[in-house]
Design an enzyme around this catalytic site. Structure first.
Site, PDB file in Angstrom:
ATOM      1  CE  LYS A  48      52.396 -76.496  13.039  1.00 38.30           C
ATOM      2  NZ  LYS A  48      51.006 -76.346  13.431  1.00 38.30           N
ATOM      3  NE  ARG A  59      50.523 -70.778   7.218  1.00 37.35           N
ATOM      4  CZ  ARG A  59      50.261 -70.517   8.372  1.00 37.35           C
ATOM      5  NH1 ARG A  59      50.100 -69.107   8.821  1.00 37.35           N
ATOM      6  NH2 ARG A  59      50.415 -71.499   9.420  1.00 37.35           N
ATOM      7  CB  SER A 115      37.678 -68.188  11.223  1.00 33.90           C
ATOM      8  OG  SER A 115      38.251 -68.203  12.528  1.00 33.90           O
ATOM      9  CG  HIS A 121      45.622 -70.292  21.577  1.00 36.13           C
ATOM     10  ND1 HIS A 121      46.056 -70.309  20.089  1.00 36.13           N
ATOM     11  CD2 HIS A 121      44.508 -70.929  21.417  1.00 36.13           C
ATOM     12  CE1 HIS A 121      45.085 -70.930  19.404  1.00 36.13           C
ATOM     13  NE2 HIS A 121      44.121 -71.420  20.247  1.00 36.13           N
ATOM     14  CD  GLU A 140      48.929 -73.152  20.133  1.00 37.75           C
ATOM     15  OE1 GLU A 140      48.982 -72.038  19.614  1.00 37.75           O
ATOM     16  OE2 GLU A 140      48.602 -74.161  19.559  1.00 37.75           O
ATOM     17  CG  HIS A 156      41.795 -77.732  11.919  1.00 34.83           C
ATOM     18  ND1 HIS A 156      42.733 -78.755  11.353  1.00 34.83           N
ATOM     19  CD2 HIS A 156      42.934 -76.875  12.425  1.00 34.83           C
ATOM     20  CE1 HIS A 156      43.888 -78.724  11.332  1.00 34.83           C
ATOM     21  NE2 HIS A 156      44.115 -77.596  11.960  1.00 34.83           N
TER      22      HIS A 156
HETATM   23  P1  0O2 Z   1      47.340 -77.147  13.810  1.00 41.07           P
HETATM   24  O1  0O2 Z   1      47.041 -78.273  12.789  1.00 41.07           O
HETATM   25  O2  0O2 Z   1      46.305 -77.200  15.129  1.00 41.07           O
HETATM   26  O3  0O2 Z   1      48.709 -77.167  14.225  1.00 41.07           O
HETATM   27  P2  0O2 Z   1      48.735 -69.199  12.575  1.00 41.07           P
HETATM   28  O4  0O2 Z   1      50.042 -68.147  11.977  1.00 41.07           O
HETATM   29  O5  0O2 Z   1      47.625 -68.678  12.765  1.00 41.07           O
HETATM   30  O6  0O2 Z   1      49.047 -70.421  11.901  1.00 41.07           O
HETATM   31  P3  0O2 Z   1      50.072 -68.492  15.174  1.00 41.07           P
HETATM   32  O7  0O2 Z   1      49.976 -67.113  14.791  1.00 41.07           O
HETATM   33  O8  0O2 Z   1      51.351 -69.275  15.309  1.00 41.07           O
HETATM   34  O9  0O2 Z   1      49.277 -69.407  13.894  1.00 41.07           O
HETATM   35  O10 0O2 Z   1      49.000 -69.091  16.517  1.00 41.07           O
HETATM   36  P4  0O2 Z   1      47.587 -68.808  16.678  1.00 41.07           P
HETATM   37  O11 0O2 Z   1      46.773 -67.972  15.888  1.00 41.07           O
HETATM   38  O12 0O2 Z   1      47.264 -68.820  18.067  1.00 41.07           O
HETATM   39  O13 0O2 Z   1      47.008 -70.240  15.838  1.00 41.07           O
HETATM   40  C1  0O2 Z   1      47.579 -71.609  16.435  1.00 41.07           C
HETATM   41  C2  0O2 Z   1      46.670 -72.483  16.393  1.00 41.07           C
HETATM   42  O14 0O2 Z   1      45.295 -72.262  16.943  1.00 41.07           O
HETATM   43  C3  0O2 Z   1      46.363 -73.295  15.140  1.00 41.07           C
HETATM   44  O15 0O2 Z   1      47.212 -74.042  14.758  1.00 41.07           O
HETATM   45  C4  0O2 Z   1      45.132 -73.957  15.240  1.00 41.07           C
HETATM   46  O16 0O2 Z   1      45.293 -75.053  15.922  1.00 41.07           O
HETATM   47  C5  0O2 Z   1      44.298 -72.933  16.340  1.00 41.07           C
HETATM   48  N1  0O2 Z   1      43.585 -71.842  15.366  1.00 41.07           N
HETATM   49  C6  0O2 Z   1      44.060 -70.578  14.972  1.00 41.07           C
HETATM   50  N2  0O2 Z   1      42.845 -70.056  14.419  1.00 41.07           N
HETATM   51  C7  0O2 Z   1      41.998 -70.951  14.011  1.00 41.07           C
HETATM   52  C8  0O2 Z   1      40.817 -70.989  13.303  1.00 41.07           C
HETATM   53  O17 0O2 Z   1      40.563 -70.081  12.797  1.00 41.07           O
HETATM   54  N3  0O2 Z   1      40.146 -72.077  13.131  1.00 41.07           N
HETATM   55  C9  0O2 Z   1      40.585 -73.157  13.888  1.00 41.07           C
HETATM   56  N4  0O2 Z   1      39.835 -74.299  13.492  1.00 41.07           N
HETATM   57  N5  0O2 Z   1      41.833 -73.282  14.522  1.00 41.07           N
HETATM   58  C10 0O2 Z   1      42.537 -71.974  14.527  1.00 41.07           C
HETATM   59  P5  0O2 Z   1      47.725 -74.586  13.230  1.00 41.07           P
HETATM   60  O18 0O2 Z   1      48.877 -74.430  12.915  1.00 41.07           O
HETATM   61  O19 0O2 Z   1      47.043 -73.718  12.325  1.00 41.07           O
HETATM   62  O20 0O2 Z   1      47.145 -75.795  13.046  1.00 41.07           O
END
Ligand code: 0O2
Length: 269
Positions: A48, A59, A115, A121, A140, A156
């Site tokens: 990341k 956040r 969404s 995961h 992850e 995304h």
């Molecule tokens: P990046 O740029 O991929 O690192 P959150 O609170 O939603 O940010 P959480 O609860 O820690 O994250 O875990 P979750 O929901 O499993 O999501 C983690 C990652 O899953 C996200 O990382 C995205 O890569 C992917 N993801 C989750 N929800 C969505 C979605 O609605 N659309 C897309 N395109 N990807 C999603 P990051 O940190 O958001 O981003």
């Protein structure tokens, strides 16, 4: 926090990503070499970005000292499959490995996000060796189909563009596209066996050809060149028929002949 510190914090995560990408890529190769269908089609990984980490800390109101405990996706691997059925096979495969331990799972295939996001995961523990000794980190692993990945990549980018304020007409379009992706995955699953058969045959053919030519090359070094050239002509004839069974028969026969050549060359020395 200084740049220097970020570098040393992220270093083990970079190593972990590189190691896991190699390990999963090797699994693909191992399946293919053994004429087996690989449930993994592609694997990519990333650490990341610092800006993304900072944004997530803010956040979620996480103090920076708690970063490594609280942010589970500093290191991330994405495993892309052809079919939805492959996802469970990959999860099973990971759960049986001794070099990683599953901490938690999120099934966004069963519980699709608002969404439209679908994916499976896993958060795992993985140990890397650093200059100061072993370090156990969290990572992850996102497992999804090619179609799910297509949708998630586009969505995304749009999320980034609109910074959490996506206009309703774009959200609606994405939601419709998510439905289309779901039905595409279903369609593909319904012809999975046929596609897998075709891919297996193509892989078998490529492994057979590699083996046959390897045998021919070895025989060429060992013995009567004119005879080996005749064998090569025969191979080309069989190859042209595009008949896998004939190729397999030729492969078996050639193995016997090659064995004879090897025995002759050993006794000749
Ligand atoms: P990046 O740029 O991929 O690192 P959150 O609170 O939603 O940010 P959480 O609860 O820690 O994250 O875990 P979750 O929901 O499993 O999501 C983690 C990652 O899953 C996200 O990382 C995205 O890569 C992917 N993801 C989750 N929800 C969505 C979605 O609605 N659309 C897309 N395109 N990807 C999603 P990051 O940190 O958001 O981003």
């Amino acid at each position: 926090m200084e740049i220097q510190l970020w570098r040393s914090i992220l270093c083990p995560y970079e190593l972990a990503v590189q190691e896991l990408v190699v390990k999963f890529q090797h699994l693909i190769a191992e399946h293919r070499e053994n004429d087996l269908y690989s449930p993994i089609e592609q694997v990519v990984g990333r650490v990341k970005s610092i800006s993304s980490i900072l944004e997530k800390l803010q956040r979620k109101h996480i103090p920076i000292e708690r970063m490594e405990e609280e942010i589970e996706d500093i290191a991330g691997i994405r495993i892309i499959c052809q079919f939805e059925e492959d996802i469970a096979a990959v999860v099973d495969l990971i759960s049986h490995r001794t070099d990683m331990e599953i901490k938690s799972e999120k099934n966004y295939l069963k519980h699709i996000k608002e969404s439209g996001y679908r994916s499976y995961h896993l958060i795992i523990y993985y140990t890397v060796q650093t200059i100061t000794g072993p370090k156990r980190i969290q990572m992850e692993i996102q497992i999804r189909t090619l179609a799910m990945n297509f949708w998630a990549t586009i969505e995304h980018s749009l999320q980034y563009k609109y910074k959490g304020d996506m206009p309703p007409h774009v959200t609606q379009r994405l939601s419709k596209a998510a439905d289309a992706i779901e039905s595409l995955d279903r369609e593909m699953s319904s012809v999975r066996n046929e596609i897998m058969d075709a891919q297996n045959s193509s892989q078998t053919q490529s492994n057979l050809v590699k083996d046959i030519l390897n045998n021919i090359e070895n025989m060429y070094k060992l013995s009567n060149k004119r005879e080996v050239m005749k064998i090569q002509d025969e191979f080309l004839r069989v190859f042209k028929t595009k008949d896998l069974q004939q190729l397999e028969r030729f492969h078996r026969q050639l193995d016997i002949i090659a064995e004879g050549y090897r025995a002759q060359s050993v006794s000749g020395h």
